[in-house]
Design a protein around this motif. Sequence first.
Motif, PDB file in Angstrom:
ATOM      1  N   ILE A 163      -9.596  11.634  12.600  1.00 10.78           N
ATOM      2  CA  ILE A 163      -8.226  12.135  12.588  1.00 10.78           C
ATOM      3  C   ILE A 163      -7.339  10.911  12.508  1.00 10.78           C
ATOM      4  CG2 ILE A 163      -6.436  13.335  13.863  1.00 10.78           C
ATOM      5  CD1 ILE A 163      -8.588  15.110  15.015  1.00 10.78           C
ATOM      6  N   ASN A 164      -6.673  10.790  11.358  1.00 11.60           N
ATOM      7  CA  ASN A 164      -5.924   9.578  11.078  1.00 11.60           C
ATOM      8  C   ASN A 164      -4.958   9.876   9.937  1.00 11.60           C
ATOM      9  OD1 ASN A 164      -5.201   6.805  10.797  1.00 11.60           O
ATOM     10  ND2 ASN A 164      -7.237   6.223  11.503  1.00 11.60           N
ATOM     11  N   LEU A 165      -4.178   8.906   9.553  1.00  6.59           N
ATOM     12  CA  LEU A 165      -3.323   9.016   8.376  1.00  6.59           C
ATOM     13  C   LEU A 165      -4.194   9.266   7.155  1.00  6.59           C
ATOM     14  CD1 LEU A 165      -0.443   8.406   7.066  1.00  6.59           C
ATOM     15  CD2 LEU A 165      -1.346   6.115   6.721  1.00  6.59           C
ATOM     16  N   GLN A 166      -3.922  10.317   6.389  1.00  4.47           N
ATOM     17  CA  GLN A 166      -4.738  10.597   5.208  1.00  4.47           C
ATOM     18  C   GLN A 166      -4.398   9.629   4.076  1.00  4.47           C
ATOM     19  OE1 GLN A 166      -4.543  11.927   1.929  1.00  4.47           O
ATOM     20  NE2 GLN A 166      -6.706  12.422   1.750  1.00  4.47           N
ATOM     21  N   HIS A 167      -3.108   9.471   3.774  1.00  2.94           N
ATOM     22  CA  HIS A 167      -2.675   8.462   2.814  1.00  2.94           C
ATOM     23  C   HIS A 167      -1.164   8.290   2.898  1.00  2.94           C
ATOM     24  CE1 HIS A 167      -1.579  11.834   0.104  1.00  2.94           C
ATOM     25  NE2 HIS A 167      -0.784  10.969  -0.472  1.00  2.94           N
ATOM     26  N   TYR A 168      -0.706   7.198   2.337  1.00  4.78           N
ATOM     27  CA  TYR A 168       0.723   6.938   2.231  1.00  4.78           C
ATOM     28  C   TYR A 168       1.031   6.796   0.751  1.00  4.78           C
ATOM     29  CZ  TYR A 168       5.273   4.707   3.097  1.00  4.78           C
ATOM     30  OH  TYR A 168       6.611   4.401   3.133  1.00  4.78           O
ATOM     31  N   GLY A 169       1.895   7.673   0.224  1.00  6.19           N
ATOM     32  CA  GLY A 169       2.226   7.675  -1.187  1.00  6.19           C
ATOM     33  C   GLY A 169       3.371   6.733  -1.512  1.00  6.19           C
ATOM     34  N   LEU A 170       3.169   5.944  -2.556  1.00  7.25           N
ATOM     35  CA  LEU A 170       4.183   5.015  -3.035  1.00  7.25           C
ATOM     36  C   LEU A 170       4.568   5.448  -4.448  1.00  7.25           C
ATOM     37  CD1 LEU A 170       2.302   1.781  -1.923  1.00  7.25           C
ATOM     38  CD2 LEU A 170       4.244   2.848  -0.748  1.00  7.25           C
ATOM     39  N   GLU A 171       5.733   6.079  -4.575  1.00  7.75           N
ATOM     40  CA  GLU A 171       6.166   6.531  -5.895  1.00  7.75           C
ATOM     41  C   GLU A 171       6.585   5.338  -6.728  1.00  7.75           C
ATOM     42  OE1 GLU A 171       9.459   9.422  -8.020  1.00  7.75           O
ATOM     43  OE2 GLU A 171       9.062   9.660  -5.886  1.00  7.75           O
ATOM     44  N   ILE A 172       6.011   5.240  -7.918  1.00 12.21           N
ATOM     45  CA  ILE A 172       6.313   4.112  -8.796  1.00 12.21           C
ATOM     46  C   ILE A 172       7.345   4.513  -9.842  1.00 12.21           C
ATOM     47  CG2 ILE A 172       4.006   3.159  -8.455  1.00 12.21           C
ATOM     48  CD1 ILE A 172       3.479   4.032 -11.463  1.00 12.21           C
ATOM     49  N   GLU A 173       8.016   3.537 -10.392  1.00 13.26           N
ATOM     50  CA  GLU A 173       8.894   3.747 -11.539  1.00 13.26           C
ATOM     51  C   GLU A 173       8.088   3.461 -12.787  1.00 13.26           C
ATOM     52  OE1 GLU A 173      12.366   1.331 -11.107  1.00 13.26           O
ATOM     53  OE2 GLU A 173      13.051   2.451  -9.360  1.00 13.26           O
TER      54      GLU A 173
ATOM     55  N   TYR B  45      -3.635   0.401 -12.134  1.00 10.11           N
ATOM     56  CA  TYR B  45      -5.064   0.683 -11.946  1.00 10.11           C
ATOM     57  C   TYR B  45      -5.884  -0.549 -12.337  1.00 10.11           C
ATOM     58  CZ  TYR B  45      -9.304   3.663 -12.167  1.00 10.11           C
ATOM     59  OH  TYR B  45     -10.531   4.248 -11.969  1.00 10.11           O
ATOM     60  N   GLY B  46      -5.587  -1.130 -13.479  1.00  5.58           N
ATOM     61  CA  GLY B  46      -6.284  -2.327 -13.921  1.00  5.58           C
ATOM     62  C   GLY B  46      -6.105  -3.481 -12.950  1.00  5.58           C
ATOM     63  N   MET B  47      -4.884  -3.647 -12.414  1.00  7.16           N
ATOM     64  CA  MET B  47      -4.611  -4.707 -11.451  1.00  7.16           C
ATOM     65  C   MET B  47      -5.457  -4.515 -10.203  1.00  7.16           C
ATOM     66  SD  MET B  47      -2.816  -5.181  -8.317  1.00  7.16           S
ATOM     67  CE  MET B  47      -1.670  -3.823  -8.258  1.00  7.16           C
ATOM     68  N   LEU B  48      -5.538  -3.267  -9.704  1.00  8.39           N
ATOM     69  CA  LEU B  48      -6.356  -3.008  -8.514  1.00  8.39           C
ATOM     70  C   LEU B  48      -7.812  -3.383  -8.767  1.00  8.39           C
ATOM     71  CD1 LEU B  48      -4.935   0.461  -7.361  1.00  8.39           C
ATOM     72  CD2 LEU B  48      -4.481  -1.783  -6.335  1.00  8.39           C
ATOM     73  N   LEU B  49      -8.324  -2.997  -9.916  1.00  6.07           N
ATOM     74  CA  LEU B  49      -9.718  -3.311 -10.233  1.00  6.07           C
ATOM     75  C   LEU B  49      -9.936  -4.822 -10.327  1.00  6.07           C
ATOM     76  CD1 LEU B  49     -10.493  -0.533 -12.867  1.00  6.07           C
ATOM     77  CD2 LEU B  49     -11.123  -0.575 -10.434  1.00  6.07           C
TER      78      LEU B  49
ATOM     79  N   GLU C  10     -10.637  -1.335  -3.530  1.00  6.91           N
ATOM     80  CA  GLU C  10     -11.420  -0.100  -3.616  1.00  6.91           C
ATOM     81  C   GLU C  10     -10.535   1.060  -4.077  1.00  6.91           C
ATOM     82  OE1 GLU C  10     -13.952   3.003  -0.821  1.00  6.91           O
ATOM     83  OE2 GLU C  10     -12.944   1.289   0.114  1.00  6.91           O
ATOM     84  N   VAL C  11     -10.787   1.563  -5.277  1.00  4.35           N
ATOM     85  CA  VAL C  11     -10.083   2.725  -5.794  1.00  4.35           C
ATOM     86  C   VAL C  11     -10.871   3.959  -5.392  1.00  4.35           C
ATOM     87  CG1 VAL C  11      -9.318   3.931  -7.876  1.00  4.35           C
ATOM     88  CG2 VAL C  11      -9.047   1.451  -7.698  1.00  4.35           C
ATOM     89  N   VAL C  12     -10.194   4.915  -4.768  1.00  3.20           N
ATOM     90  CA  VAL C  12     -10.841   6.112  -4.234  1.00  3.20           C
ATOM     91  C   VAL C  12     -10.935   7.204  -5.281  1.00  3.20           C
ATOM     92  CG1 VAL C  12     -10.705   7.901  -2.452  1.00  3.20           C
ATOM     93  CG2 VAL C  12     -10.001   5.552  -1.933  1.00  3.20           C
TER      94      VAL C  12
ATOM     95  N   PHE D 147      -6.178   4.323  -3.299  1.00  4.16           N
ATOM     96  CA  PHE D 147      -6.922   3.100  -3.039  1.00  4.16           C
ATOM     97  C   PHE D 147      -6.813   2.740  -1.558  1.00  4.16           C
ATOM     98  CE2 PHE D 147      -2.636   2.196  -4.355  1.00  4.16           C
ATOM     99  CZ  PHE D 147      -2.192   1.188  -3.502  1.00  4.16           C
ATOM    100  N   HIS D 148      -7.679   1.814  -1.114  1.00  4.12           N
ATOM    101  CA  HIS D 148      -7.695   1.389   0.290  1.00  4.12           C
ATOM    102  C   HIS D 148      -7.188  -0.029   0.466  1.00  4.12           C
ATOM    103  CE1 HIS D 148     -11.041   4.484   1.227  1.00  4.12           C
ATOM    104  NE2 HIS D 148      -9.882   4.932   1.643  1.00  4.12           N
ATOM    105  N   ASP D 149      -6.554  -0.258   1.616  1.00  4.15           N
ATOM    106  CA  ASP D 149      -6.187  -1.617   2.006  1.00  4.15           C
ATOM    107  C   ASP D 149      -7.377  -2.250   2.730  1.00  4.15           C
ATOM    108  OD1 ASP D 149      -6.220  -0.802   4.706  1.00  4.15           O
ATOM    109  OD2 ASP D 149      -4.140  -1.374   5.090  1.00  4.15           O
ATOM    110  N   PRO D 150      -7.287  -3.508   3.157  1.00  2.00           N
ATOM    111  CA  PRO D 150      -8.441  -4.155   3.799  1.00  2.00           C
ATOM    112  C   PRO D 150      -8.919  -3.488   5.087  1.00  2.00           C
ATOM    113  CG  PRO D 150      -6.843  -5.797   3.116  1.00  2.00           C
ATOM    114  CD  PRO D 150      -6.205  -4.454   2.910  1.00  2.00           C
TER     115      PRO D 150
END
Length: 166
Positions: free
Chosen positions: A82-92, A102-106, A111-113, A126-129
């Motif tokens: 039981i935790n934060l499921q995700h935090y959404g960051l709306e992009i322009e 997506y390419g930058m994350l890779l 880790e892309v979920v 995706f996940h943070d550290p």
Amino acid sequence: MNTRTPASADGAGTEVRPRIRRTHLALFVKDPFASAPWYEDVLGMQVTARGARWVFLSFGQKHHDIALIQVDDPETATRGTINLQHYGLEIEGDIDDLRRLYGMLLRKNVEVVKTTDHKVGYGLYFHDPDGHRFEFFLEVVHDDEEAKRLLGEYNAPSDAFDLQPL
């Protein structure tokens, strides 16, 4: 700031509701000083403040958008179910901007979920550290009433979406 919606002329039955202008997120992490560079590198944030056990970061418009706070006992800390499921960051931008992210994350070995179609926009999760889940969200339906209708019609979908990274 008006926080009340009157139910009658005399104020009886007045309902108090918050009117949110802006938000921030505070996350427990094992080591905020080790995690902060990931937020700077991957999310393009800047450190705005540091304390003995925390780091505040900003996307550039406010004093802080995300606070990283050290848990009391980092050596034994674990994430619960039981935790934060995700935090959404709306992009322009457009779909190619989402593909570039997506390419930058890779390239940064983040880790892309999953990638999803929400009918009102596309999500890239995706996940943070420390294992917190974030979403880059590209909104494609900009009329809120239409977005509410679509979410209701499709039961707030999270359908698989084949997003090709750039």
